[in-house]
Design a protein around this motif. Structure first.
Motif, PDB file in Angstrom:
ATOM      1  N   ASN A  27      39.684  49.175  31.811  1.00  0.00           N
ATOM      2  CA  ASN A  27      39.852  50.000  30.855  1.00  0.00           C
ATOM      3  C   ASN A  27      41.253  49.922  30.033  1.00  0.00           C
ATOM      4  O   ASN A  27      42.180  49.040  30.316  1.00  0.00           O
ATOM      5  N   GLU A  28      41.666  50.745  29.170  1.00  0.00           N
ATOM      6  CA  GLU A  28      42.846  50.767  28.543  1.00  0.00           C
ATOM      7  C   GLU A  28      44.266  50.801  29.336  1.00  0.00           C
ATOM      8  O   GLU A  28      45.248  50.345  29.186  1.00  0.00           O
ATOM      9  N   ARG A  29      44.083  51.396  30.761  1.00  0.00           N
ATOM     10  CA  ARG A  29      45.052  51.529  31.655  1.00  0.00           C
ATOM     11  C   ARG A  29      45.263  50.156  32.317  1.00  0.00           C
ATOM     12  O   ARG A  29      45.975  50.066  33.332  1.00  0.00           O
ATOM     13  N   ASP A  30      44.528  49.094  32.109  1.00  0.00           N
ATOM     14  CA  ASP A  30      44.457  47.952  32.694  1.00  0.00           C
ATOM     15  C   ASP A  30      43.892  48.083  34.099  1.00  0.00           C
ATOM     16  O   ASP A  30      44.354  47.454  35.069  1.00  0.00           O
ATOM     17  N   GLU A  31      42.865  49.157  34.523  1.00  0.00           N
ATOM     18  CA  GLU A  31      42.235  49.113  35.813  1.00  0.00           C
ATOM     19  C   GLU A  31      40.924  48.923  35.654  1.00  0.00           C
ATOM     20  O   GLU A  31      40.509  49.195  34.335  1.00  0.00           O
ATOM     21  N   TRP A  32      40.124  48.654  36.809  1.00  0.00           N
ATOM     22  CA  TRP A  32      38.814  48.312  36.753  1.00  0.00           C
ATOM     23  C   TRP A  32      38.263  49.578  37.075  1.00  0.00           C
ATOM     24  O   TRP A  32      38.745  50.486  37.849  1.00  0.00           O
ATOM     25  N   GLU A  33      37.011  49.926  36.380  1.00  0.00           N
ATOM     26  CA  GLU A  33      36.400  51.080  36.648  1.00  0.00           C
ATOM     27  C   GLU A  33      34.786  50.852  36.849  1.00  0.00           C
ATOM     28  O   GLU A  33      34.336  50.004  36.203  1.00  0.00           O
ATOM     29  N   LEU A  34      34.119  51.858  37.292  1.00  0.00           N
ATOM     30  CA  LEU A  34      32.689  51.913  37.204  1.00  0.00           C
ATOM     31  C   LEU A  34      32.235  52.420  35.896  1.00  0.00           C
ATOM     32  O   LEU A  34      33.016  53.145  35.296  1.00  0.00           O
ATOM     33  N   PRO A  35      31.050  51.787  35.446  1.00  0.00           N
ATOM     34  CA  PRO A  35      30.534  52.235  34.021  1.00  0.00           C
ATOM     35  C   PRO A  35      30.015  53.799  34.360  1.00  0.00           C
ATOM     36  O   PRO A  35      29.707  54.172  35.302  1.00  0.00           O
ATOM     37  N   GLY A  36      30.120  54.436  33.311  1.00  0.00           N
ATOM     38  CA  GLY A  36      29.649  55.875  33.180  1.00  0.00           C
ATOM     39  C   GLY A  36      30.534  56.708  32.043  1.00  0.00           C
ATOM     40  O   GLY A  36      31.083  55.902  31.230  1.00  0.00           O
ATOM     41  N   GLY A  37      30.438  57.916  32.232  1.00  0.00           N
ATOM     42  CA  GLY A  37      31.196  58.640  31.161  1.00  0.00           C
ATOM     43  C   GLY A  37      31.386  60.192  31.467  1.00  0.00           C
ATOM     44  O   GLY A  37      30.777  60.539  32.377  1.00  0.00           O
ATOM     45  N   LYS A  38      31.854  60.932  30.464  1.00  0.00           N
ATOM     46  CA  LYS A  38      32.269  62.441  30.730  1.00  0.00           C
ATOM     47  C   LYS A  38      30.846  62.765  30.424  1.00  0.00           C
ATOM     48  O   LYS A  38      30.249  62.518  29.657  1.00  0.00           O
ATOM     49  N   LEU A  39      30.610  64.024  31.325  1.00  0.00           N
ATOM     50  CA  LEU A  39      29.361  64.847  31.368  1.00  0.00           C
ATOM     51  C   LEU A  39      29.703  65.811  29.816  1.00  0.00           C
ATOM     52  O   LEU A  39      30.649  66.326  29.791  1.00  0.00           O
ATOM     53  N   GLU A  40      28.829  65.976  29.214  1.00  0.00           N
ATOM     54  CA  GLU A  40      28.593  67.077  28.063  1.00  0.00           C
ATOM     55  C   GLU A  40      27.875  68.443  28.368  1.00  0.00           C
ATOM     56  O   GLU A  40      27.058  68.185  29.484  1.00  0.00           O
ATOM     57  N   LEU A  41      28.324  69.282  28.026  1.00  0.00           N
ATOM     58  CA  LEU A  41      27.853  70.694  28.207  1.00  0.00           C
ATOM     59  C   LEU A  41      26.236  70.747  28.318  1.00  0.00           C
ATOM     60  O   LEU A  41      25.626  70.217  27.214  1.00  0.00           O
ATOM     61  N   GLY A  42      25.891  71.149  29.263  1.00  0.00           N
ATOM     62  CA  GLY A  42      24.286  71.123  29.257  1.00  0.00           C
ATOM     63  C   GLY A  42      23.456  69.578  29.948  1.00  0.00           C
ATOM     64  O   GLY A  42      22.290  69.804  30.037  1.00  0.00           O
ATOM     65  N   GLU A  43      24.177  68.671  30.065  1.00  0.00           N
ATOM     66  CA  GLU A  43      23.513  67.374  30.420  1.00  0.00           C
ATOM     67  C   GLU A  43      23.451  67.547  31.933  1.00  0.00           C
ATOM     68  O   GLU A  43      24.189  67.860  32.655  1.00  0.00           O
ATOM     69  N   ALA A  44      22.359  66.791  32.352  1.00  0.00           N
ATOM     70  CA  ALA A  44      22.101  66.463  33.712  1.00  0.00           C
ATOM     71  C   ALA A  44      22.859  65.238  34.045  1.00  0.00           C
ATOM     72  O   ALA A  44      22.821  64.225  33.320  1.00  0.00           O
ATOM     73  N   LEU A  45      23.625  65.388  35.267  1.00  0.00           N
ATOM     74  CA  LEU A  45      24.474  64.167  35.522  1.00  0.00           C
ATOM     75  C   LEU A  45      23.789  62.883  35.717  1.00  0.00           C
ATOM     76  O   LEU A  45      24.106  61.912  35.056  1.00  0.00           O
ATOM     77  N   PRO A  46      22.384  62.865  36.365  1.00  0.00           N
ATOM     78  CA  PRO A  46      21.945  61.359  36.679  1.00  0.00           C
ATOM     79  C   PRO A  46      21.586  60.868  35.102  1.00  0.00           C
ATOM     80  O   PRO A  46      21.597  59.628  35.027  1.00  0.00           O
ATOM     81  N   GLU A  47      20.947  61.689  34.238  1.00  0.00           N
ATOM     82  CA  GLU A  47      20.751  61.359  32.823  1.00  0.00           C
ATOM     83  C   GLU A  47      21.697  60.732  32.091  1.00  0.00           C
ATOM     84  O   GLU A  47      21.474  59.770  31.268  1.00  0.00           O
ATOM     85  N   ARG A  48      22.727  61.545  32.076  1.00  0.00           N
ATOM     86  CA  ARG A  48      24.057  61.113  31.353  1.00  0.00           C
ATOM     87  C   ARG A  48      24.419  59.706  31.890  1.00  0.00           C
ATOM     88  O   ARG A  48      24.844  58.979  31.082  1.00  0.00           O
ATOM     89  N   LEU A  49      24.259  59.527  33.360  1.00  0.00           N
ATOM     90  CA  LEU A  49      24.849  58.399  33.792  1.00  0.00           C
ATOM     91  C   LEU A  49      23.841  57.051  33.343  1.00  0.00           C
ATOM     92  O   LEU A  49      24.304  55.982  33.073  1.00  0.00           O
ATOM     93  N   ARG A  50      22.722  57.318  33.385  1.00  0.00           N
ATOM     94  CA  ARG A  50      21.551  56.494  32.927  1.00  0.00           C
ATOM     95  C   ARG A  50      21.893  56.151  31.401  1.00  0.00           C
ATOM     96  O   ARG A  50      21.912  54.848  31.029  1.00  0.00           O
ATOM     97  N   VAL A  51      21.995  56.886  30.699  1.00  0.00           N
ATOM     98  CA  VAL A  51      22.446  56.787  29.188  1.00  0.00           C
ATOM     99  C   VAL A  51      23.795  55.853  28.949  1.00  0.00           C
ATOM    100  O   VAL A  51      23.787  54.905  28.380  1.00  0.00           O
ATOM    101  N   ARG A  52      24.929  56.311  29.642  1.00  0.00           N
ATOM    102  CA  ARG A  52      26.065  55.658  29.451  1.00  0.00           C
ATOM    103  C   ARG A  52      26.136  54.349  30.135  1.00  0.00           C
ATOM    104  O   ARG A  52      26.663  53.370  29.518  1.00  0.00           O
ATOM    105  N   ILE A  53      25.491  54.024  31.154  1.00  0.00           N
ATOM    106  CA  ILE A  53      25.428  52.622  31.705  1.00  0.00           C
ATOM    107  C   ILE A  53      24.608  51.822  30.648  1.00  0.00           C
ATOM    108  O   ILE A  53      25.105  50.614  30.237  1.00  0.00           O
ATOM    109  N   ALA A  54      23.573  52.252  30.110  1.00  0.00           N
ATOM    110  CA  ALA A  54      22.909  51.548  28.985  1.00  0.00           C
ATOM    111  C   ALA A  54      23.727  51.246  27.964  1.00  0.00           C
ATOM    112  O   ALA A  54      23.756  50.394  27.166  1.00  0.00           O
ATOM    113  N   GLN A  55      24.650  52.158  27.470  1.00  0.00           N
ATOM    114  CA  GLN A  55      25.563  51.870  26.236  1.00  0.00           C
ATOM    115  C   GLN A  55      26.537  50.835  26.625  1.00  0.00           C
ATOM    116  O   GLN A  55      26.800  50.326  25.749  1.00  0.00           O
TER     117      GLN A  55
END
Length: 137
Positions: A27-55
Motif C-alpha cells: 500500500n501507499e504506507r509501504d506496508e504489505w496487506e491482504l487483498p480486499g476493501g471497505k464495505l459499502e452500506l448494505g453489502e454482504a461481507l463475503p460478496e464484497r471480498l470476492r469482488v474486491r479480490i477479483a478487481q
C-alpha cells in the motif's frame, strides 16, 4: 449530553494462498496487506471480498471462514475495523495488479514474519495456513 458512538469503516480482507504462497499487496504506507476493501452500506461481507479480490488480482475466489477481526489504528483520526477471511483460488494464473496498489507479490509462509505489515494480518495468514494443512490430513 447525547451519546455519540464512534464510527469507522469496515474493511474485509482475504488470505488467498496459491500453491503454498500467499498473495499480498503493497500500500501507499509501504506496508504489505491482504487483498480486499471497505464495505459499502448494505453489502454482504463475503460478496464484497470476492469482488474486491477479483478487481485487485484478477482471481476468482471462493470465500471461506472468518479468521479474525480487529480494530486497526492507522494514524490519528483514522481507524478501521478489519475482518479477515480465508479464501480459495483455483487458478494457476499470475495475479494481475490493479491500479490501486503499486506492487503485488506471492510469499511463502516462512517469509511473512519478516514483512512490514500489521501483526494481526500475520496472525490471520498463520491461521489460514494451519487450517489448510489440517484440511489435507
Amino acid at each position: 449530553m447525547t451519546y455519540q458512538p464512534h464510527a469507522f469503516p469496515v474493511s474485509v480482507k482475504g488470505v488467498v494462498v496459491q500453491h503454498g504462497r500467499v498473495l499480498l499487496l503493497k500500500n501507499e504506507r509501504d506496508e504489505w496487506e491482504l487483498p480486499g476493501g471497505k464495505l459499502e452500506l448494505g453489502e454482504a461481507l463475503p460478496e464484497r471480498l470476492r469482488v474486491r479480490i477479483a478487481q485487485e488480482s484478477g482471481w476468482q475466489v471462493t470465500v471461506g471462514p472468518i479468521l479474525d477481526s480487529w480494530q486497526y489504528h492507522i494514524r490519528e483520526g483514522v481507524d478501521v475495523l478489519i475482518v479477515t477471511y480465508g479464501a480459495h483460488v483455483d487458478s494457476d494464473a499470475v495475479p494481475t495488479l490493479s491500479g490501486d496498489y503499486p506492487e503485488a507479490a506471492l510469499f511463502d509462509e516462512s517469509e511473512v514474519a519478516c514483512l512490514n505489515m500489521p501483526e494481526p494480518y500475520k496472525r490471520s495468514i498463520a491461521d489460514w495456513y494451519g487450517r489448510l494443512r489440517e484440511s489435507v490430513r
